[in-house]
Structure formats: C-alpha cells, structure tokens
Design an enzyme around this catalytic site. Structure first.
Site, PDB file in Angstrom:
ATOM      1  N   GLU A   1       0.809  -1.225   0.000  1.00 24.58           N
ATOM      2  CA  GLU A   1       0.000   0.000   0.000  1.00 24.58           C
ATOM      3  C   GLU A   1       0.841   1.274   0.000  1.00 24.58           C
ATOM      4  O   GLU A   1       0.419   2.311  -0.494  1.00 24.58           O
ATOM      5  CB  GLU A   1      -0.955   0.025   1.191  1.00 24.58           C
TER       6      GLU A   1
ATOM      7  N   PHE B   1     -11.469  -6.972  13.893  1.00 27.88           N
ATOM      8  CA  PHE B   1     -10.400  -7.437  13.017  1.00 27.88           C
ATOM      9  C   PHE B   1     -10.058  -6.362  11.982  1.00 27.88           C
ATOM     10  O   PHE B   1     -10.938  -5.802  11.342  1.00 27.88           O
ATOM     11  CB  PHE B   1     -10.821  -8.739  12.319  1.00 27.88           C
ATOM     12  N   GLN B   2      -8.776  -6.081  11.844  1.00 27.81           N
ATOM     13  CA  GLN B   2      -8.265  -5.068  10.916  1.00 27.81           C
ATOM     14  C   GLN B   2      -8.868  -3.684  11.155  1.00 27.81           C
ATOM     15  O   GLN B   2      -9.087  -2.917  10.226  1.00 27.81           O
ATOM     16  CB  GLN B   2      -8.437  -5.505   9.456  1.00 27.81           C
TER      17      GLN B   2
ATOM     18  N   LYS C   1     -17.496  -0.303   6.068  1.00 30.16           N
ATOM     19  CA  LYS C   1     -17.896  -1.293   5.076  1.00 30.16           C
ATOM     20  C   LYS C   1     -19.403  -1.311   4.832  1.00 30.16           C
ATOM     21  O   LYS C   1     -19.862  -1.517   3.706  1.00 30.16           O
ATOM     22  CB  LYS C   1     -17.412  -2.676   5.520  1.00 30.16           C
TER      23      LYS C   1
ATOM     24  N   MET D   1      24.422   9.066   1.885  1.00 31.21           N
ATOM     25  CA  MET D   1      24.298  10.323   2.613  1.00 31.21           C
ATOM     26  C   MET D   1      24.595  10.105   4.106  1.00 31.21           C
ATOM     27  O   MET D   1      25.213  10.945   4.753  1.00 31.21           O
ATOM     28  CB  MET D   1      22.914  10.930   2.408  1.00 31.21           C
TER      29      MET D   1
END
Lengths: 164, 572
Positions: free
Chosen positions: B50, B112-113, B162, B479
């Site tokens: 993602e 969940f999630q 949802k 760097m």
C-alpha cells in the site's frame, strides 16, 4: 511572552476537538486551558483557548488554527476589549474558627457555598483567571482538598461578535 | 439513478475524471472491489504494497497536476499507506486516499483489521473524513477532491465503513456540481495594495535575489515566473522542489540553493538586499542557520498558505495568493510602470555573482577507474536530451540528480523533498509512466533506497511501465556515510549495505532487463542501450565510487556564506 485568549467557532463534528488539540501538541504550542461546547446553533461549537507565547508564536497558532478545515472563524480576544469568565468548584478544609473566615472570604469574592459538612465546604466561584487565583491564594492552597476549574471562556464587549 | 455505496464511489471517481486508482484489496473494501469489477471508467492498478499505491498516485499527481487516487483496506492497508500520505502532505501534493473501515457498528470494538485511521492520519493530511452515512457519501467524495486540489493542495483521506458500501443497499445518486464549505475558502488573488508595495520594493533593489519553490510548480505558474524573471533580469535560484519551474539553462538561473545548492546561489542569498520568495516555505534545508539567513535583505513572500508566511523567517511584504495570478499582476504592474532597477547597480551585482560562479562548485574529480555518480546523471541527461521525467529516492543520488540533470520544464523532477522518503522513486516512476506512456521516465536511485519498494518491479511488469532505473550503487547509504565521515570521525555505523542482491538477476526474475556497469568507459553506451529499449523496464546497476561526497554543502549550524566546497574541484 503574553497570555492570549483565542475564541474559535468550529464545526460541531466528531473529531474537530482532536484536530485542535492535536495541532497544539504536534507543533509544541502551549495550552493553558481549552473549553468547548455547542452554541445556540447546534452545527457550531465555540471553543476558548488560552495560550501563552511570543507574538510570532501566537500569530502562527492563529494561522494554523485558521488552516484547519473545521475552523469556521476565530479571533484573538486579547486584541479587543473583552470579558472572560471561569467557574471553579473548590472543596476546602473548613474546621473550627476557619469556617467563619472561609465564609467571609467566599462572600468577599462573591463565591457561593454549595455544600457543607463538618469538615469541609464546597465553594463555587466565578471570575477571571486573576480573581480565581487570588481566591486560591487567600484560602491558602494547603487547605484545599480538591479543585476543578472550567477553563476560561470569553466574549468581546460591545457590538463585536464571532459569527460564521 | 439508485446506486450502492460501492457504485456511488465509482461514479464519483468517474465524475472527477479519475483515470487510475492505485490500490490493494482487503476485507473492508471488498464491496468496493466488487463494484470495480464491472466498469471501464477507472483503471485499477494493483500495487504490491500500500505504501507504493500512495507513492504511485503521488508521482502521477506531481507529473500531471491532477489528484492521485488511492484505495486501501482498513487496518494494515491504512497504516501501510501512512508513509505515502505523509510524503504527499509535506510536499503539498493533491491526493485522495480512500480507506476501508470496519462496519460502523464495530468501530471502537478492536474489530479485526480495525485502526483509528482518522486519528492516525490526522497530523499528516490536509483533512480527513469519516463517512457517516450512505446519503452523504457522494458529497463527502466531492468535498475530498475539492479540499485536496484547491488552495495549498494536500492529501485527503476518506475513511469508509464497510456497511456503507453493501451491494444491496442503494440510494438515489446525484453527484454535486459545487461544494459549499463555510469554513474553507482559500485565497486566490493577492491583495492589490500588497502587490503594489512589493513591486515598489522589488524595483528599488540594488542586489535582488529571486528564490522560488515548489509552489510555482504546483500552481502551474512557470511561464508567469519566467516572464517575471526575464522582465527584471534578476538572478533566480530554486529550491529542490522548485527545479524546472525556471529553465536550468537560462543564464539568469543560479541553480539550486540550500544545503547542497550552488555556491553562487547561496552567496547571493546571503548578500542580497531584496529577497523575493515565491511559493517557497523557508525550509531548514534551504535557509541553513536561521540566525544568519539573508542578513541584509528585506523580504517579499508570495504564498497561497497564510500559515507559511513569517513561520520560520519574518518577512516584510507578505502576499497571500496563488502564485500564478499574483505574478501576473506583478508583471503587468512592472510593465505598465516602465520602471526598472538601476542598471549600474544590477550590473555590479551580476559581476559579483559572476565571480562566485567561477568557483565552479559542482566540478568533481574524474576517474577512468571508478564510475563517478555525477557522470551517470550527466549521461542520463545526454541520452534523454534533458527531457525525461526523473524520479528519485532519497540520499546522495537525489542531490546529484537535482544538481546535474538540469531541468528545463516543471513537473519533470519528482522527488520526496519534505519528508525525504526512501522507497519513493520506483512507485512514483510507475505513476508517472502510466500518465505518460510514451515519455522516458527514469528513476535515479541507490541500492539502499530501491530495496524499500523493490516489489513494485512486479507492478511495473503487469501494467507495462518501462521505467529506466538508474541505480547509483556505492554499497553504502551514501548520505548517511557522508555525514558519518564529516561528523562522526568516519565511524560508519550501520551505513554499509551488506549482502546485496544481484540486481541484474533480480530484475530478470521480475521479467525485466538487468545491466551491471562497472567501468566508466561503459557508462554512456549502457545508458544509450537502456534508453533505446522503449518497451522494457531496464535496471541499470552502476557500481560507483564509494568515497564520493555531495558538494558543496552547508553543514548544520552554518549560514549560506559558509559552504564546504569539494576539495577536489581544482582537479576537474
């Protein structure tokens, strides 16, 4: 460094308060007090923030607050003539001769005794920051059992008003 | 028309003219993915992580000027997206991130999630919305696009429970034509009085300096800026984010300023008497030590965001407005006034600058044994005629790309300037390449950065993105190594990239072309060969000089006039 009282009109939506509080913590701005509640228009909340900072910091605070999408309008009340009030509930030890003295002090500061027991009073006091601190000093901080303060609220005097 | 929430979303994206949706499915967005299945208006790009979805959308947005759009699921989908959201936020990139959320009745139950996506993203978005009803869904999407793309742009998250996308549950759909938000109305035109005041100050300058930033790119004001600079004949420098808004080859251009800017740009900043800051935000990497920043200058600052004004540096003439219209108004005033700065003063100033330029601060030691990373960027410039889209990751290679590519047009240089996100380059290049399939898109990277989102080689294959990866492989986080050399007595603590993969085989295993280049003599030929492979992603693994540093450099606590120059520059 100066004390500023900033009045904010914001959308009365969930999360709006945390946007303001988050802004202050994320950018390291000082909050002396913050109060918020809905107004006569249920879609709007009115918030009063007291902060102490340099002119440059307070200018940034105001700009950053204005940048929040939920903030509709705001004003720095300390730039105009304004009224500020805070309410304090104070539970204080009150025994023997001290009881009369406390009653007199409460009267002088125009406080009200809301609750009385053998050993304590609960006193309600309304005023600005200085008056409330003055009362605490007069009572003697050692005698205080418990304090709750609402935080400062404020409004401009005269015709000026904060409208959407 | 009655639509389900998922269909409302797709229709809204169609109304907004969204071409690509960068996303990754999961439980909370399954209804939306089902709605995506049977439609052709929005093309979904399935990334491999993602974070890459946000960077790809970001790259697309930077190159096109249109908002990038992302779709992720709840929980880890949303948290993986946070780095990309913060990256876009720091560089003011318009982006709309649609995140799934657990059903509204489960919010707060540690389902969940479930994560508090609104809470987690709040400090790194321009605004975010939790959809509170199916009825308000379309309007919320409209507001999200409006907020993301107007004023100072930025990412906006829309968190979608949802249950508001359930297929069977439908509402009448009409996409709002306009947005009415009483609390949001960004300024466009600058205040005419302030503009007049600024022009008076600008024309009174003896040693003027123009400092332009990413705001000129974001505001599509490159032509107004070019006209402004040429009208005045003043020197100009750009920030890392502003490169390309004024042609690198124009003789009025002193190049980039700041920590790794040119000697002449930084010295001119220090000695100027009037500074004109345009769409720039006085970032610490630009100003150096703030106490010694432009000590002699009165400052004009044009910015669309009032909060940028006098944030880090107090300015004399602030103008809040879109840089394009403000510059147009200034150009008209300057032309109509017939006045110009004193020519003798200006000529004297230019001769001082010419002396600084003789330092040749970007010169570097050439070698016939070791590949110099700067020469690889120059080779890329030659092979692409300076007309490629160049994305980068973060580190030394980023600075060399900025210093040596020489951008002539805006929106060609795509890098994470504010947040400094390693892993940005490859997914950003994917987003750019999808927007411009016929153009050359190069990703200048290092062997450390590229591994942070290397899985997107797979996405590039799936959607045919023939990105040219220019990996400056010095086997160090360059760097970090440079700072350890300068400030930590060469104690190279954990900056060494051990156990590197064979990038040639890695590229090949993903179905691409891999090349390894070890000799300086082979650089140009390899570059030409790679660029000629129009339809293939080519991973060029250049084994570069491990000891090379980025010069010049303003070290921490130093001012613009205290630059550290390349000790080898006389040898060039």
């Amino acid at each position: 460094m100066r004390r500023h009282v900033i009045s904010v009109l914001l959308e009365n939506e969930s999360g709006a308060l945390s946007r303001v509080a988050g802004l202050f913590s994320a950018r390291g701005y000082n909050i002396e007090s913050l109060t918020v509640a809905a107004t006569h228009d249920p879609t709007l909340s009115r918030m009063t923030i007291v902060s102490i900072g340099t002119e440059q910091t307070v200018e940034q605070i105001i700009k950053q607050l204005n940048k929040l999408i939920d903030v509709v309008r705001l004003t720095d009340l300390t730039e105009v003539s304004f009224i500020e009030r805070e309410i304090m509930l104070l539970k204080v030890r009150a025994v023997d001769g001290g009881r009369e003295e406390l009653k007199r002090l409460a009267d002088i500061f125009r406080g009200r005794i809301l609750d009385v027991t053998e050993n304590s009073y609960v006193i309600e006091l309304t005023g600005d920051d200085r008056k409330i601190n003055g009362f605490l000093d007069a009572v003697g901080r050692d005698n205080v059992i418990e304090v709750v303060r609402s935080g400062t609220t404020g409004m401009a005097r005269g015709d000026k008003s904060l409208k959407p | 028309m009655e639509l389900s929430g998922g269909e409302v979303l797709i229709e809204a994206l169609r109304e907004e003219g969204v071409e690509f949706l960068f996303g990754y499915p999961g439980g909370a967005v399954l209804h939306i993915y089902d709605a995506l299945y049977e439609q052709n208006s929005v093309k979904h790009i399935l990334v491999r992580h993602e974070q890459a979805a946000t960077h790809a959308a970001d790259g697309y947005a930077r190159a096109t000027g249109k908002p990038g759009v992302v779709l992720v699921t709840s929980g880890p989908g949303a948290t993986n997206a946070v780095t990309g959201i913060a990256t876009a936020f720091m560089d003011s990139i318009p982006m709309v991130v649609l995140s799934g959320q657990v059903q509204s009745r489960f919010i707060g139950s540690d389902a969940f999630q479930e994560v508090d996506c609104i809470g987690i993203t709040r400090p790194c978005v321009k605004h975010n919305f939790l959809v509170d009803s199916l009825e308000n869904f379309a309007e919320t999407i409209k507001k999200a696009f409006h907020v993301a793309t107007t004023g100072r742009p930025g990412p906006v998250v829309v968190d979608i429970p949802k249950d508001f996308t359930t297929p069977g549950v439908k509402v009448p759909f009409e996409y709002p034509k306009t947005v009415n938000m009483r609390s949001y109305s960004p300024a466009v035109q600058g205040h005419p009085g302030q503009i007049r005041k600024a022009v008076d100050l600008i024309l009174s300058a003896k040693r003027p300096m123009i400092y332009s930033g990413g705001g000129v790119v974001l505001g599509d004001a490159a032509s107004q800026l070019t006209q402004f600079v040429e009208l005045l004949g003043y020197p100009i420098t750009q920030t890392l984010m502003g490169l390309g808004a004024f042609p690198a080859s124009n003789k009025l251009n002193l190049g980039m300023l700041g920590m790794h800017g040119t000697y002449e740009a930084n010295m001119a900043m220090h000695d100027c008497d009037v500074l004109i800051a345009i769409g720039a935000r006085f970032d610490d990497r630009v100003t150096g030590e703030i106490e010694s920043f432009c000590p002699h200058a009165r400052i004009v600052h044009i910015d669309v965001d009032p909060a940028s004004i006098s944030k880090n540096v107090v300015v004399d003439v602030p103008i809040v407005g879109d840089v394009g219209p403000v510059l147009e108004a200034m150009n008209t005033l300057i032309k109509d006034s017939g006045k110009r700065a004193d020519t003798a003063d200006l000529a004297a100033w230019w001769s001082i600058i010419a002396n600084w330029s003789k330092t040749d601060c970007l010169a570097y030691e050439h070698s016939d044994k070791l590949i110099k990373p700067q020469s690889v960027v120059q080779s890329l410039h030659r092979a692409t005629k300076g007309d490629a889209y160049v994305t980068s990751d973060v580190g030394q290679h980023q600075m060399w790309a900025a210093q040596f590519y020489g951008f002539e047009k805006p929106r060609r240089w795509i890098n994470s300037g504010g947040l400094g996100t390693m892993g940005f380059g490859l997914p950003a290049a994917l987003g750019v390449q999808l927007a411009f399939p016929d153009d050359i898109v190069a990703c200048v990277t290092g062997e450390a950065s590229i591994q942070m989102c290397i899985q997107e080689l797979s996405t590039c294959l799936q959607y045919g993105a023939p990105v040219k990866i220019v990996c400056l492989n010095n086997r160090y986080m360059g760097m970090v190594r440079q700072w350890q050399e300068f400030n930590y007595e060469k104690r190279y603590s954990h900056s060494y990239m051990d156990a590197l993969p064979d990038f040639v085989k890695l590229a090949e295993s993903y179905g691409h072309v891999g090349m390894r280049i070890d000799n300086p003599a082979d650089v140009d030929a390899a570059m030409d060969e790679a660029i000629a492979m129009k339809d293939r992603l080519v991973f060029m693994d250049f084994q570069t000089d491990q000891a090379e540093n980025v010069y010049p450099m303003i070290e921490a606590g130093k001012g613009h006039h205290e630059m550290r120059l390349n000790p080898a520059r006389e040898l060039a």
